[in-house]
Design an enzyme around this catalytic site. Structure first.
Site, PDB file in Angstrom:
ATOM      1  N   GLY A  46      47.337  52.018  45.616  1.00  0.00           N
ATOM      2  CA  GLY A  46      46.260  51.148  46.066  1.00  0.00           C
ATOM      3  C   GLY A  46      46.386  49.682  45.703  1.00  0.00           C
ATOM      4  O   GLY A  46      45.914  48.820  46.434  1.00  0.00           O
ATOM      5  N   ASP A 101      43.256  48.459  42.158  1.00  0.00           N
ATOM      6  CA  ASP A 101      42.503  48.054  43.346  1.00  0.00           C
ATOM      7  C   ASP A 101      41.015  48.282  43.127  1.00  0.00           C
ATOM      8  O   ASP A 101      40.192  47.452  43.468  1.00  0.00           O
ATOM      9  CB  ASP A 101      43.001  48.794  44.599  1.00  0.00           C
ATOM     10  CG  ASP A 101      43.044  50.303  44.414  1.00  0.00           C
ATOM     11  OD1 ASP A 101      42.949  50.793  43.270  1.00  0.00           O
ATOM     12  OD2 ASP A 101      43.188  51.009  45.428  1.00  0.00           O
ATOM     13  N   ASP A 104      36.211  53.196  40.040  1.00  0.00           N
ATOM     14  CA  ASP A 104      35.038  53.869  40.604  1.00  0.00           C
ATOM     15  C   ASP A 104      34.368  54.651  39.463  1.00  0.00           C
ATOM     16  O   ASP A 104      33.636  54.072  38.667  1.00  0.00           O
ATOM     17  CB  ASP A 104      35.536  54.744  41.770  1.00  0.00           C
ATOM     18  CG  ASP A 104      34.437  55.441  42.541  1.00  0.00           C
ATOM     19  OD1 ASP A 104      33.265  55.160  42.304  1.00  0.00           O
ATOM     20  OD2 ASP A 104      34.757  56.280  43.407  1.00  0.00           O
ATOM     21  N   LYS A 132      32.860  49.517  40.871  1.00  0.00           N
ATOM     22  CA  LYS A 132      31.587  50.117  41.307  1.00  0.00           C
ATOM     23  C   LYS A 132      30.766  50.466  40.070  1.00  0.00           C
ATOM     24  O   LYS A 132      30.870  51.593  39.556  1.00  0.00           O
ATOM     25  CB  LYS A 132      31.851  51.380  42.130  1.00  0.00           C
ATOM     26  CG  LYS A 132      32.469  51.154  43.498  1.00  0.00           C
ATOM     27  CD  LYS A 132      32.636  52.491  44.240  1.00  0.00           C
ATOM     28  CE  LYS A 132      33.220  52.305  45.614  1.00  0.00           C
ATOM     29  NZ  LYS A 132      33.574  53.601  46.258  1.00  0.00           N
ATOM     30  N   VAL A 154      34.909  52.084  50.655  1.00  0.00           N
ATOM     31  CA  VAL A 154      35.555  50.914  51.259  1.00  0.00           C
ATOM     32  C   VAL A 154      37.022  51.206  51.580  1.00  0.00           C
ATOM     33  O   VAL A 154      37.637  52.078  50.969  1.00  0.00           O
ATOM     34  CB  VAL A 154      35.454  49.668  50.344  1.00  0.00           C
ATOM     35  CG1 VAL A 154      34.022  49.169  50.256  1.00  0.00           C
ATOM     36  CG2 VAL A 154      36.023  49.948  48.959  1.00  0.00           C
TER      37      VAL A 154
HETATM   38  P1  IMP Z   1      38.039  56.748  39.847  1.00  0.00           P
HETATM   39  O1  IMP Z   1      38.939  57.662  39.083  1.00  0.00           O
HETATM   40  O2  IMP Z   1      36.814  57.494  40.331  1.00  0.00           O
HETATM   41  O3  IMP Z   1      37.663  55.503  39.102  1.00  0.00           O
HETATM   42  O4  IMP Z   1      38.776  56.283  41.168  1.00  0.00           O
HETATM   43  C1  IMP Z   1      40.045  56.725  41.409  1.00  0.00           C
HETATM   44  C2  IMP Z   1      40.633  56.353  42.733  1.00  0.00           C
HETATM   45  O5  IMP Z   1      39.767  56.721  43.796  1.00  0.00           O
HETATM   46  C3  IMP Z   1      40.882  54.882  42.962  1.00  0.00           C
HETATM   47  O6  IMP Z   1      42.050  54.428  42.326  1.00  0.00           O
HETATM   48  C4  IMP Z   1      41.030  54.880  44.462  1.00  0.00           C
HETATM   49  O7  IMP Z   1      42.321  55.293  44.815  1.00  0.00           O
HETATM   50  C5  IMP Z   1      40.021  55.921  44.898  1.00  0.00           C
HETATM   51  N1  IMP Z   1      38.765  55.297  45.362  1.00  0.00           N
HETATM   52  C6  IMP Z   1      37.592  55.178  44.706  1.00  0.00           C
HETATM   53  N2  IMP Z   1      36.667  54.593  45.459  1.00  0.00           N
HETATM   54  C7  IMP Z   1      37.279  54.313  46.654  1.00  0.00           C
HETATM   55  C8  IMP Z   1      36.843  53.690  47.876  1.00  0.00           C
HETATM   56  O8  IMP Z   1      35.682  53.254  48.043  1.00  0.00           O
HETATM   57  N3  IMP Z   1      37.776  53.586  48.859  1.00  0.00           N
HETATM   58  C9  IMP Z   1      39.050  54.043  48.735  1.00  0.00           C
HETATM   59  N4  IMP Z   1      39.491  54.623  47.614  1.00  0.00           N
HETATM   60  C10 IMP Z   1      38.619  54.773  46.584  1.00  0.00           C
HETATM   61 MG    MG Z   2      44.028  53.337  42.946  1.00  0.00          MG
END
Ligand code: IMP
Ligand code: MG
Length: 178
Positions: A46, A101, A104, A132, A154
């Site tokens: 990403g 990128d 979340d 986020k 997104v």
């Molecule tokens: P996390 O582990 O929940 O913080 O997020 C992990 C991964 O989910 C990020 O590195 C992104 O690859 C993907 N991700 C989270 N939110 C989005 C979004 O809104 N669009 C696209 N990919 C997302």
């Molecule tokens: Mg990522």
């Protein structure tokens, strides 16, 4: 409005807004890491576009290396195992900035952070283009954030929807009605 696979998206951050913010972020890093031994670690896939545009704006000496979180079906309770692959740079006693990128829930960052920390960098910071805050439940919030955004899906500028849309030069969010 654009279509990616079966979903419709509206422009959320224009290419110009993204580039303007990146100029500001690079200037901050230039100032803070002037006398440091800076190594960027970009998290694939990403962050490739963000890492590329940010690094072009950095004027102090720096290096970049890449890691990838590979998820595969494993034997643990969640049925998913994440493995970090690709670090081939010595980061011990160096000043590391993780480039993401998006942060979340923060679960991915928990893993990346503790993995990199185990190599004993002298400092370890996180720069994420997007954050986020309402979804975040992790241990390591980004130290530097491009844009804090609502809890919407997104796509674009490296971020994908089922691997599509990474090529877009702006960031789009899922249309409300869907
Ligand atoms: P996390 O582990 O929940 O913080 O997020 C992990 C991964 O989910 C990020 O590195 C992104 O690859 C993907 N991700 C989270 N939110 C989005 C979004 O809104 N669009 C696209 N990919 C997302
Ligand atoms: Mg990522």
């Amino acid at each position: 409005m654009i279509q990616v696979l079966d979903k419709t998206f509206d422009v959320f951050l224009s290419a110009q807004q993204i580039q303007d913010r990146i100029v500001e972020m690079a200037a901050e890093i230039d100032r803070e890491y002037r006398d440091k031994d800076l190594v960027f670690i970009s998290v694939l896939n990403g962050s490739f576009m963000f890492a590329s545009d940010l690094m072009k704006r950095i004027t102090i000496p720096c290096e970049i290396s890449f890691v990838k979180v590979s998820s595969y079906k494993g034997m643990n309770s969640s049925g998913r195992v994440d493995e970090l692959i690709g670090l081939n740079t010595n980061i011990e006693d160096r000043d590391v900035i993780i480039l993401e990128d998006i942060v979340d829930t923060g679960i991915t960052m928990n893993k990346i952070y503790s993995y990199l920390d185990s190599f004993h960098p002298s400092s370890l910071k996180i720069t994420s283009l997007l954050f986020k805050p309402d979804a975040f439940d992790g241990k390591h919030a980004p130290d530097q954030i491009g844009f804090s955004i609502p809890n919407d899906f997104v796509v674009g500028y490296g971020l994908d929807y089922n691997e599509k849309g990474r090529n877009l030069d702006a960031i789009y969010k899922l249309k409300e009605t869907e």
